[in-house]
Design an enzyme around this catalytic site. Structure first.
Site, PDB file in Angstrom:
ATOM      1  N   ASP A 144      20.391  26.371  17.617  1.00  0.00           N
ATOM      2  CA  ASP A 144      21.242  25.588  16.853  1.00  0.00           C
ATOM      3  C   ASP A 144      22.266  25.152  17.726  1.00  0.00           C
ATOM      4  O   ASP A 144      24.034  24.660  17.160  1.00  0.00           O
ATOM      5  CB  ASP A 144      22.002  26.614  15.852  1.00  0.00           C
ATOM      6  CG  ASP A 144      22.530  27.851  17.183  1.00  0.00           C
ATOM      7  OD1 ASP A 144      22.497  27.862  17.793  1.00  0.00           O
ATOM      8  OD2 ASP A 144      23.907  28.011  15.992  1.00  0.00           O
ATOM      9  N   GLU A 145      22.430  24.412  19.053  1.00  0.00           N
ATOM     10  CA  GLU A 145      23.142  23.996  19.348  1.00  0.00           C
ATOM     11  C   GLU A 145      22.580  22.735  20.634  1.00  0.00           C
ATOM     12  O   GLU A 145      21.506  23.241  21.178  1.00  0.00           O
ATOM     13  CB  GLU A 145      23.839  24.805  20.520  1.00  0.00           C
ATOM     14  CG  GLU A 145      25.294  25.530  20.329  1.00  0.00           C
ATOM     15  CD  GLU A 145      25.943  26.447  21.728  1.00  0.00           C
ATOM     16  OE1 GLU A 145      25.776  27.579  20.965  1.00  0.00           O
ATOM     17  OE2 GLU A 145      26.305  25.684  21.708  1.00  0.00           O
TER      18      GLU A 145
END
Length: 412
Positions: A144-145
């Site tokens: 998610d990054e």
DNA sequence: TCTGGGGTCCTTTTCCTT
DNA sequence: TCTGAAGGAAAAGGACCC
């Protein structure tokens, strides 16, 4: 053209950190919109081994599953922790890394969803594709990054990066229905902090001059790389904020935290970070580990442990083969019932991706570790990886007796 | 009633060689 | 032959991150 080139070389670095907002929970809410606003926790087991939603697979559209058919925290028995919780659940004091049994006492009515990494990875690939279509210099930092180098991307310098950040946010939402927060700064360190300033759906632009007013008042813990241990040690010296850290001399920090860490702490407090955005990297190790349903004893539960051990070696071998790597350093990890841990490893002459070889070497490692106490976790790891095309592989089954169950396993 | 799984990186210790 | 310094590689542990 010469003028353009000269301009390009003098462009100030603009680095973005993009963080998806409540990623796992948001993906689950896309699937089950009827859970919006309810206390939901995700965790406790993998979906592929654990079908908890009773009507799933019945042909009913997911968004029509009745609330009564979702499992509740109070009905769950077994080990596990919460991976993430919705804000409605957090209001009950439930949060990430909390044991499920404890969470069940705080909020028994919370809905419990299993973790579905495959689904999160699908969304992860989609939003990253959207990003690289717009800004190709992207560093993957997990599901998610990401970091993105805005420096030479059209719009990347406008309003300090805000124009491009808005464009990316919108493109991701249009493609996935998910929101994210973005921080843009002169380097990765500050960009990472900035992305947290205005969550969710935030955009934060940080310049060098913002260091003192915006960053120095923050807790040291906000620096990526300062965890609970370093934070406690800093606090013991009366250092609580990044500004207080910046006030210490480099020499003092080196004296108390060592050469590398001390210098790094000093640089971080002053917002200095020259690390590039790395678009490609080779894995360093590949591993599998599992926590048992109940603590197992090396002698008493020998057969069961042996089966689990073999399965772990086979999974690691499959992972290696699927990803195209072989490794020379083979190791085991275990955790005792009292939560202390131990690791052992051994480096062999030729890289392997063969399950039987992994099992044999890992079995040797196991013989070097005390096995009187019960175990709660066992893991198998392969490191010193090389891409498989480049190596002469260790001959797989040629002269190996297959996944041996006997002598190579020590007590098992 | 505790505390997942998959990683990276760094430090310290140990062992071996020169 | 003994001792020690120095350096590298491997091993072990731990901190940290998502």
């Amino acid at each position: 053209m010469a003028a353009v080139t000269a301009t390009n070389h003098s462009l100030p670095r603009r680095i973005a950190h993009l963080d998806m907002d409540a990623f796992y929970a948001s993906v689950e809410l896309l699937r089950y919109p009827q859970l919006q606003g309810l206390p939901v926790v995700i965790g406790g087991g993998r979906r592929d081994c654990d079908q908890r939603i009773t009507t799933e697979g019945s042909g009913l559209p997911l968004h029509e599953i009745a609330l009564a058919d979702f499992p509740r925290l109070q009905d769950y028995t077994g080990r596990g922790v919460i991976t993430t919780a919705t804000y409605a659940a957090r209001a009950f004091g439930v949060g990430s890394a909390m044991g499920l049994m404890k969470a069940a006492r705080l909020c028994p009515q919370a809905i419990l969803l299993p973790v579905d990494f495959d689904e999160y990875r699908r969304y992860s690939r989609r939003f990253k594709q959207v990003i690289t279509d717009i800004a190709p210099v992207m560093e993957d930092r997990g599901v998610d990054e990401v970091y993105i180098d805005f420096t030479r991307v059209p719009g990347g310098q406008r309003e300090g990066g805000r124009v491009l950040a808005r464009l990316i946010q919108k493109a991701i939402f249009d493609a996935t229905g998910l929101t994210c927060s973005i921080g843009v700064a002169p380097n990765k360190l500050l960009a990472k902090m900035a992305s947290e300033f205005h969550k969710p759906k935030g955009i934060s632009i940080v310049h060098e001059a913002d260091l003192q007013p915006l960053v120095w008042p923050l807790a040291c813990r906000k620096i990526n790389g300062i965890g609970p241990k370093a934070d406690a040690k800093l606090a013991a010296h009366g250092i609580h904020t990044i500004g207080e850290l910046a006030a210490r001399s480099r020499a003092w920090l080196v004296q108390h935290f060592g050469k590398a860490t001390g210098a790094w702490l000093h640089d971080a407090a002053w917002g200095r970070d020259e690390r590039p955005v790395v678009t490609e990297s080779e894995p360093v190790s590949i591993s599998r580990e599992t926590t048992f349903e109940r603590d197992l004893h090396a002698v008493h539960d020998r057969a069961e442990l042996g089966r689990i051990f073999t399965a772990l070696c086979e999974q690691v071998a499959q992972d290696l083969q699927r990803k195209g790597y072989a490794g020379r350093t083979i190791g085991i990890k275990l955790r005792y019932a009292d939560f202390r841990g131990a690791t052992r490893d051994q480096t062999i002459a030729q890289a392997t991706q063969d399950a039987a070889m992994l099992r044999r070497v890992a079995g040797q490692c196991l013989k070097r570790v005390p096995l009187q106490q019960r175990l709660r976790l066992l893991g198998v790891r392969v490191a010193s990886l090389v891409p498989v095309a480049e190596v002469a592989l260790h001959p797989a089954a040629a002269h190996s007796p297959g996944p041996a169950q006997g002598d190579t396993l020590g007590l098992f």
